[in-house]
Design an enzyme around this catalytic site. Structure first.
Site, PDB file in Angstrom:
ATOM      1  CE1 TYR A  27       5.802 -28.631  37.659  1.00  0.00           C
ATOM      2  CE2 TYR A  27       4.588 -26.683  36.985  1.00  0.00           C
ATOM      3  CZ  TYR A  27       5.758 -27.276  37.409  1.00  0.00           C
ATOM      4  OH  TYR A  27       6.877 -26.517  37.602  1.00  0.00           O
ATOM      5  CG  PHE A  30       4.014 -28.118  42.357  1.00  0.00           C
ATOM      6  CD1 PHE A  30       4.525 -28.185  43.649  1.00  0.00           C
ATOM      7  CD2 PHE A  30       4.747 -27.441  41.394  1.00  0.00           C
ATOM      8  CE1 PHE A  30       5.741 -27.574  43.976  1.00  0.00           C
ATOM      9  CE2 PHE A  30       5.952 -26.842  41.711  1.00  0.00           C
ATOM     10  CZ  PHE A  30       6.444 -26.901  43.000  1.00  0.00           C
ATOM     11  CG  HIS A  31      -0.182 -23.150  39.644  1.00  0.00           C
ATOM     12  ND1 HIS A  31       0.573 -22.010  39.832  1.00  0.00           N
ATOM     13  CD2 HIS A  31      -1.399 -22.722  39.219  1.00  0.00           C
ATOM     14  CE1 HIS A  31      -0.158 -20.949  39.527  1.00  0.00           C
ATOM     15  NE2 HIS A  31      -1.357 -21.361  39.156  1.00  0.00           N
ATOM     16  NE  ARG A  32      -5.877 -26.921  42.275  1.00  0.00           N
ATOM     17  CZ  ARG A  32      -5.813 -27.682  41.186  1.00  0.00           C
ATOM     18  NH1 ARG A  32      -5.748 -27.129  39.997  1.00  0.00           N
ATOM     19  NH2 ARG A  32      -5.839 -28.998  41.293  1.00  0.00           N
TER      20      ARG A  32
END
Length: 189
Positions: A27, A30-32
């Site tokens: 996650y 994914f955020h980055r």
């Protein structure tokens, strides 16, 4: 907003890393990737989301247009995770599906932290801050969460995920840099 396609990322069992640790690492990547791409068109869902026992499960489902999902994949954001996951092909969303909101929920979980913040902001004494912020403001969250580090501030925090309304029709909107939204729905199947 076009959420016509999806892909599933399933965590594989690993003897060295717990499932939650792998999910948090996935996650964070994914955020980055969403921050780097400045993307607000990719939503996320957790097909195995449960409150009892409290879990997000071991599958992350990404929703978007085929082009948005291909563009995300082209960034190689999964580097370092490929040995720990099974990645499904990008597929069209099934015809008859419901729609669900997955949103971030923030809690006031630490009265002392809130008091210190108030003291710094308002120049109050500790006693004044205690008077303004009683211990009763603390709430024990009962939602599934991920322990993450913010890309923008570097601070560690708990990202609590709450289910919003389920509907028969999609609701348009944008997604934040965690793939969550206060009002936009994702296909739920």
């Amino acid at each position: 907003m076009n959420l016509s396609h999806y892909l599933d990322i399933k965590l594989l069992p690993d003897p060295e890393f717990s499932a939650i640790l792998l999910l948090e690492a996935l996650y964070a990547k994914f955020h980055r990737a969403l921050v780097t791409q400045h993307s607000d068109q990719i939503g996320v869902s957790f097909p195995q989301y449960r409150l009892k026992p409290r879990t997000l499960g071991n599958t992350v489902r990404l929703h978007g247009s085929e082009q948005d999902l291909l563009a995300l994949d082209a960034t190689n954001w999964l580097t370092g995770m490929r040995d720990h996951i099974h990645l499904s092909p990008i597929s069209p969303v099934p015809e008859s599906t419901k729609f669900q909101v997955f949103k971030r929920r923030q809690f006031k979980t630490n009265a002392d932290r809130l008091r210190r913040r108030r003291m710094a902001r308002k120049g109050e004494t500790y006693e004044q801050a205690v008077s303004a912020i009683p211990s009763s403001v603390e709430r024990e969250p009962d939602l599934p969460y991920l322990n993450l580090r913010s890309h923008s501030t570097g601070q560690r925090f708990c990202l609590f995920v709450e289910l919003g309304n389920r509907t028969d029709r999609p609701t348009e909107g944008i997604f934040n840099c965690y793939g969550l939204s206060q009002n936009a729905t994702v296909p739920w199947f």
